[in-house]
Design a protein around this motif. Structure first.
Motif, PDB file in Angstrom:
ATOM      1  N   PRO A  27       0.829  -1.204   0.000  1.00 35.54           N
ATOM      2  CA  PRO A  27       0.000   0.000   0.000  1.00 35.54           C
ATOM      3  C   PRO A  27       0.865   1.257   0.000  1.00 35.54           C
ATOM      4  O   PRO A  27       2.033   1.220   0.355  1.00 35.54           O
ATOM      5  CB  PRO A  27      -0.810  -0.120   1.289  1.00 35.54           C
ATOM      6  CG  PRO A  27       0.041  -0.964   2.170  1.00 35.54           C
ATOM      7  CD  PRO A  27       0.785  -1.913   1.258  1.00 35.54           C
ATOM      8  N   ASP A  28       0.257   2.328  -0.410  1.00 32.45           N
ATOM      9  CA  ASP A  28       0.983   3.610  -0.395  1.00 32.45           C
ATOM     10  C   ASP A  28       1.246   4.006   1.050  1.00 32.45           C
ATOM     11  O   ASP A  28       0.333   4.003   1.880  1.00 32.45           O
ATOM     12  CB  ASP A  28       0.165   4.709  -1.086  1.00 32.45           C
ATOM     13  CG  ASP A  28       0.046   4.468  -2.574  1.00 32.45           C
ATOM     14  OD1 ASP A  28       0.961   3.824  -3.127  1.00 32.45           O
ATOM     15  OD2 ASP A  28      -0.960   4.901  -3.162  1.00 32.45           O
ATOM     16  N   PRO A  29       2.496   4.348   1.376  1.00 34.86           N
ATOM     17  CA  PRO A  29       2.778   4.758   2.747  1.00 34.86           C
ATOM     18  C   PRO A  29       2.179   6.142   3.015  1.00 34.86           C
ATOM     19  O   PRO A  29       2.185   7.003   2.159  1.00 34.86           O
ATOM     20  CB  PRO A  29       4.294   4.789   2.824  1.00 34.86           C
ATOM     21  CG  PRO A  29       4.754   4.908   1.414  1.00 34.86           C
ATOM     22  CD  PRO A  29       3.687   4.300   0.555  1.00 34.86           C
ATOM     23  N   GLY A  30       1.646   6.289   4.176  1.00 34.90           N
ATOM     24  CA  GLY A  30       1.083   7.581   4.567  1.00 34.90           C
ATOM     25  C   GLY A  30       1.803   8.094   5.795  1.00 34.90           C
ATOM     26  O   GLY A  30       2.072   7.325   6.714  1.00 34.90           O
ATOM     27  N   PRO A  31       2.124   9.392   5.845  1.00 36.25           N
ATOM     28  CA  PRO A  31       2.858   9.914   7.004  1.00 36.25           C
ATOM     29  C   PRO A  31       1.967   9.976   8.240  1.00 36.25           C
ATOM     30  O   PRO A  31       0.771  10.188   8.152  1.00 36.25           O
ATOM     31  CB  PRO A  31       3.285  11.312   6.564  1.00 36.25           C
ATOM     32  CG  PRO A  31       2.373  11.677   5.458  1.00 36.25           C
ATOM     33  CD  PRO A  31       1.913  10.402   4.824  1.00 36.25           C
ATOM     34  N   THR A  32       2.583   9.772   9.382  1.00 36.76           N
ATOM     35  CA  THR A  32       1.882   9.879  10.657  1.00 36.76           C
ATOM     36  C   THR A  32       2.034  11.297  11.177  1.00 36.76           C
ATOM     37  O   THR A  32       2.689  12.143  10.560  1.00 36.76           O
ATOM     38  CB  THR A  32       2.463   8.890  11.689  1.00 36.76           C
ATOM     39  OG1 THR A  32       3.808   9.248  11.942  1.00 36.76           O
ATOM     40  CG2 THR A  32       2.358   7.462  11.204  1.00 36.76           C
ATOM     41  N   THR A  36       6.627  10.249  10.431  1.00 37.81           N
ATOM     42  CA  THR A  36       7.178   8.971   9.972  1.00 37.81           C
ATOM     43  C   THR A  36       6.174   8.261   9.092  1.00 37.81           C
ATOM     44  O   THR A  36       4.976   8.551   9.116  1.00 37.81           O
ATOM     45  CB  THR A  36       7.550   8.064  11.158  1.00 37.81           C
ATOM     46  OG1 THR A  36       6.372   7.816  11.902  1.00 37.81           O
ATOM     47  CG2 THR A  36       8.615   8.694  12.028  1.00 37.81           C
ATOM     48  N   VAL A  37       6.646   7.350   8.315  1.00 36.25           N
ATOM     49  CA  VAL A  37       5.787   6.587   7.414  1.00 36.25           C
ATOM     50  C   VAL A  37       5.452   5.255   8.068  1.00 36.25           C
ATOM     51  O   VAL A  37       6.332   4.551   8.559  1.00 36.25           O
ATOM     52  CB  VAL A  37       6.493   6.347   6.059  1.00 36.25           C
ATOM     53  CG1 VAL A  37       5.639   5.482   5.159  1.00 36.25           C
ATOM     54  CG2 VAL A  37       6.815   7.671   5.404  1.00 36.25           C
TER      55      VAL A  37
END
Length: 159
Positions: A27-32, A36-37
């Motif tokens: 899946p596409d990483p999403g930032p927190t 961070t990813v």
């Protein structure tokens, strides 16, 4: 001979392939909130079963009457002077004539070495009991009878 252009093309192909494989199925990483990813774990391999499959051996197989050992009654499987003989009876409790093979095996109880297998072919009419005899089926004066086990099996030749 490879030219610098061939090396460059090979390197470009390897890099493209590596990038393509690295992105497959993830899946596409999403930032927190912290920047961070976070990427959820994506299982790509099914775990192997480590426990053996259990097989019931108490019932007859799908082929019908295959092992008819319960119809055989052993009276004796003895040694005298280095010569082995077998006696017993086979009861046909079915409604049809049986054409069977009886196997008599002598096995070393110390290391499970097979000493001999003697086979008898019998035809048993429906509802009857017949004697089973194998006189002098094995001879060896060096074998200690206390270290030998007599095993039998019966199979239906028509199945």
């Amino acid at each position: 001979m490879r030219t610098p252009m061939t090396y460059a093309a090979g390197l470009a192909l390897a890099a493209t392939t590596l990038l393509g494989v690295a992105g497959c199925g993830q899946p596409d990483p999403g930032p927190t909130d912290e920047g961070t990813v976070s990427v959820p774990i994506q299982p790509t391999i099914t775990p192997l079963r480590t426990e053996p499959e259990s097989v019931g051996t108490s019932a007859a197989g799908t082929g019908g009457l295959f092992d008819l050992g319960e119809l055989l009654t052993t009276t004796s499987c003895d040694e005298s002077g280095g010569v082995w003989s077998y006696r017993g009876t086979l009861a046909n409790e079915t409604g049809e004539e049986l054409d069977v093979t009886i196997a008599i095996s002598l096995v070393s109880s110390a290391d499970a070495t097979l000493l001999t297998v003697h086979e008898l072919d019998l035809r048993v009419p429906a509802g009857e009991t017949v004697p089973v005899e194998a006189a002098s089926f094995y001879s060896d004066e060096d074998v200690d009878p206390a270290t030998v086990q007599c095993l039998t099996g019966v199979t239906d030749k028509d199945e």
